[in-house]
Write a protein that holds these residues in place. Structure first.
Motif, mmCIF file in Angstrom:
data_model
loop_
_atom_site.group_PDB
_atom_site.id
_atom_site.type_symbol
_atom_site.label_atom_id
_atom_site.label_comp_id
_atom_site.label_asym_id
_atom_site.label_seq_id
_atom_site.Cartn_x
_atom_site.Cartn_y
_atom_site.Cartn_z
ATOM 1 N N UNK A 1 7.393 6.608 7.414
ATOM 2 C CA UNK A 1 6.238 7.168 6.713
ATOM 3 C C UNK A 1 5.065 6.187 6.715
ATOM 4 N N UNK A 2 5.372 4.910 6.580
ATOM 5 C CA UNK A 2 4.300 3.907 6.558
ATOM 6 C C UNK A 2 3.613 3.843 7.923
ATOM 7 N N UNK A 3 4.414 3.895 8.989
ATOM 8 C CA UNK A 3 3.830 3.850 10.327
ATOM 9 C C UNK A 3 2.889 5.034 10.544
ATOM 10 N N UNK A 4 3.266 6.203 10.018
ATOM 11 C CA UNK A 4 2.381 7.369 10.122
ATOM 12 C C UNK A 4 1.129 7.184 9.268
ATOM 13 N N UNK A 5 1.295 6.610 8.093
ATOM 14 C CA UNK A 5 0.170 6.419 7.183
ATOM 15 C C UNK A 5 -0.917 5.560 7.814
ATOM 16 N N UNK A 6 -0.511 4.516 8.526
ATOM 17 C CA UNK A 6 -1.498 3.609 9.131
ATOM 18 C C UNK A 6 -1.813 3.998 10.575
ATOM 19 N N UNK A 7 -1.184 5.092 11.053
ATOM 20 C CA UNK A 7 -1.390 5.548 12.433
ATOM 21 C C UNK A 7 -1.104 4.426 13.430
ATOM 22 N N UNK A 8 0.039 3.784 13.252
ATOM 23 C CA UNK A 8 0.406 2.656 14.096
ATOM 24 C C UNK A 8 0.675 3.125 15.531
ATOM 25 N N UNK B 1 0.785 -1.239 0.000
ATOM 26 C CA UNK B 1 0.000 0.000 0.000
ATOM 27 C C UNK B 1 0.815 1.287 0.000
ATOM 28 N N UNK B 2 2.115 1.179 -0.267
ATOM 29 C CA UNK B 2 2.934 2.387 -0.399
ATOM 30 C C UNK B 2 4.144 2.085 -1.266
ATOM 31 N N UNK B 3 4.366 2.925 -2.271
ATOM 32 C CA UNK B 3 5.532 2.781 -3.136
ATOM 33 C C UNK B 3 6.641 3.715 -2.662
ATOM 34 N N UNK B 4 7.836 3.508 -3.197
ATOM 35 C CA UNK B 4 8.923 4.478 -3.042
ATOM 36 C C UNK B 4 8.692 5.528 -4.132
ATOM 37 N N UNK B 5 8.116 6.655 -3.759
ATOM 38 C CA UNK B 5 7.647 7.600 -4.768
ATOM 39 C C UNK B 5 8.744 8.485 -5.353
ATOM 40 N N UNK B 6 9.956 8.390 -4.831
ATOM 41 C CA UNK B 6 11.013 9.287 -5.284
ATOM 42 C C UNK B 6 12.200 8.572 -5.921
ATOM 43 N N UNK B 7 12.082 7.272 -6.159
ATOM 44 C CA UNK B 7 13.167 6.544 -6.812
ATOM 45 C C UNK B 7 12.590 5.635 -7.895
ATOM 46 N N UNK B 8 13.442 5.281 -8.843
ATOM 47 C CA UNK B 8 13.055 4.408 -9.940
ATOM 48 C C UNK B 8 12.611 3.056 -9.370
ATOM 49 N N UNK B 9 11.456 2.540 -9.773
ATOM 50 C CA UNK B 9 10.993 1.241 -9.259
ATOM 51 C C UNK B 9 11.985 0.103 -9.510
ATOM 52 N N UNK B 10 12.841 0.248 -10.525
ATOM 53 C CA UNK B 10 13.810 -0.807 -10.823
ATOM 54 C C UNK B 10 15.119 -0.621 -10.064
ATOM 55 N N UNK B 11 15.263 0.490 -9.332
ATOM 56 C CA UNK B 11 16.482 0.728 -8.570
ATOM 57 C C UNK B 11 16.374 0.081 -7.194
ATOM 58 N N UNK B 12 17.464 0.170 -6.428
ATOM 59 C CA UNK B 12 17.529 -0.480 -5.125
ATOM 60 C C UNK B 12 17.654 0.588 -4.038
#
Length: 425
Positions: free
Chosen positions: A87-94, A64-75
């Motif tokens: 960021x994910x923890x904030x997104x789900x309000x963990x 439910x979350x991509x790396x929005x600032x890097x090439x999907x084929x990069x590492x």
């Protein structure tokens, strides 16, 4: 201090704990995540500076979350991965509480729920999820004595070549960590010895697709756990330099490959005669995957570019054909030894659990024999993908459903217990 009560307590605020929190929230289950340091602490302080994820960004993530600032084929770099989890923890309000250490978790005397001792007091929980992962206690085999005159560190302490004393370096273990570290040190201009053990070696990319894609379509990620205590398979793969790990190529650039480090006597490190077999087995697994990929593409009519270079092998290095069986560490100038030899589990904080002789919990797909006690983030928990970022997310979904089922059974049982018995008249 009053005792805090919570329905489900998750111990560990890394990828496993965050994934567990998301699914518990989806089930409407009250829970708390305790992390003794910071979110994703192992990524912050137990990894070397140049580390990148083993898989590309499109794959090494939660759904439910991509790396929005890097090439999907990069590492992704380790720092980017840390930020991703924050960021994910904030997104789900963990509900994560950092800086709280768990000292012990013990079943209550009535055998329902747990008493958990923490650095901030006692917590009563109906369920406990041990989401501390597999990287718990670094293993340094007792082969080279501490007074041998060389600096010895585990891979979790390695940061960069500059931290090491001047001189040659011996890296023991050639999985993802060992191969990346040895390559980096070699590129810095040092003499490097690399002890290569049994391993699998997938192509980083083949016919325009990365190895994660191939393992997915070929069903390798979904291979179910043959046994709850199955050992993790060592995989030699790295996205650091954009190419498949090739031990022949390492040797061509000057790296000295050796077999397993067996024993140390009077300054001499004795080496097993297993290097050629380990190299051959790793390359056989590599070729088998290429064959399987070709067969899949042909069967499904997928038009992919040919990749003849992937099957071309460099000449066998002399260090493999004529193996080094002894290393005089002083004469060879070896001043540092890096042990990339993995980790042991440490669940000593769980009291009354059921563990084998290696401290591994006995479980069935993360559900232990102790009611309400779960483990998450371990290799082969449910399938081959279990220890990876996206794999642990799906395992957490499975465990949350089981916890929800326990909660529903308790609710129904409570209602039945409270109802009036029918009159006998």
């Amino acid at each position: 201090m009053p005792i805090e009560k919570i329905h489900t307590l998750v111990v560990g605020g890394g990828q496993a704990g965050i994934a567990m929190s998301e699914h518990l929230s989806r089930q409407g289950i009250e829970h708390l995540v305790l992390e003794r340091h910071r979110i994703a602490e192992k990524w912050r302080t137990s990894r070397w500076d140049s580390l990148v994820a083993n898989g590309p960004a499109w794959h090494d993530r939660f759904p439910n979350m991509t790396f929005d600032d890097i090439d999907p084929l990069s590492f992704a770099s380790k720092d980017r991965i840390v930020r991703y989890f924050e960021e994910y923890a904030k997104q789900i309000n963990a509900p994560i509480r950092c800086g709280v250490e768990v000292f012990s978790a013990a079943p209550k005397s009535d055998a329902y729920g747990f008493i958990v001792e923490t650095s901030e007091g006692v917590i009563e929980a109906e369920n406990v999820v041990a989401a501390t992962g597999a990287f718990q206690r670094p293993i340094i085999p007792p082969v080279i004595p501490v007074d041998a005159g060389v600096t010895q560190i585990h891979s979790n302490e390695y940061r960069n070549p500059a931290q090491l004393p001047q001189g040659a370096v011996l890296v023991i273990g050639a999985g993802s960590s060992g191969s990346q570290i040895a390559d980096e040190i070699l590129r810095s201009g040092r003499t490097v010895y690399l002890a290569v053990g049994p391993h699998e070696k997938p192509p980083l990319r083949y016919r325009g697709k990365d190895f994660c894609w191939w393992l997915g379509v070929l069903g390798h990620w979904d291979i179910e756990t043959p046994d709850p205590l199955t050992e993790h398979v060592t995989i030699a793969v790295s996205g650091a330099n954009g190419q498949t790990v090739d031990f022949r190529e390492f040797a061509e650039r000057g790296m000295k490959l050796v077999g397993k480090a067996e024993r140390y006597e009077s300054g001499i490190l004795h080496i097993a005669q297993d290097l050629a077999q380990n190299i051959a087995d790793g390359e056989a697994s590599y070729m088998a995957l290429l064959d399987e990929a070709d067969a899949y593409a042909e069967k499904h009519g997928i038009n992919l570019p040919d990749d003849p270079d992937a099957r071309r092998m460099r000449p066998m290095p002399d260090c493999v054909s004529n193996p080094i069986l002894e290393i005089d560490l002083k004469a060879a100038g070896v001043r540092s030894v890096i042990w990339a030899t993995g980790y042991a589990l440490d669940f000593s904080w769980i009291k009354g659990g059921d563990f084998d002789h290696k401290g591994r919990p006995r479980h069935e797909k993360g559900i232990t024999h102790i009611p309400g006690l779960y483990v998450l983030g371990l290799p082969w928990l449910t399938r081959r993908a279990s220890p990876f970022i996206w794999g642990v997310w799906h395992d957490a979904e499975h465990l949350s459903a089981h916890i929800a089922g326990r909660q529903e059974n308790d609710r129904v049982g409570s209602i039945i217990g409270m109802s009036e018995p029918e009159s006998a008249y």
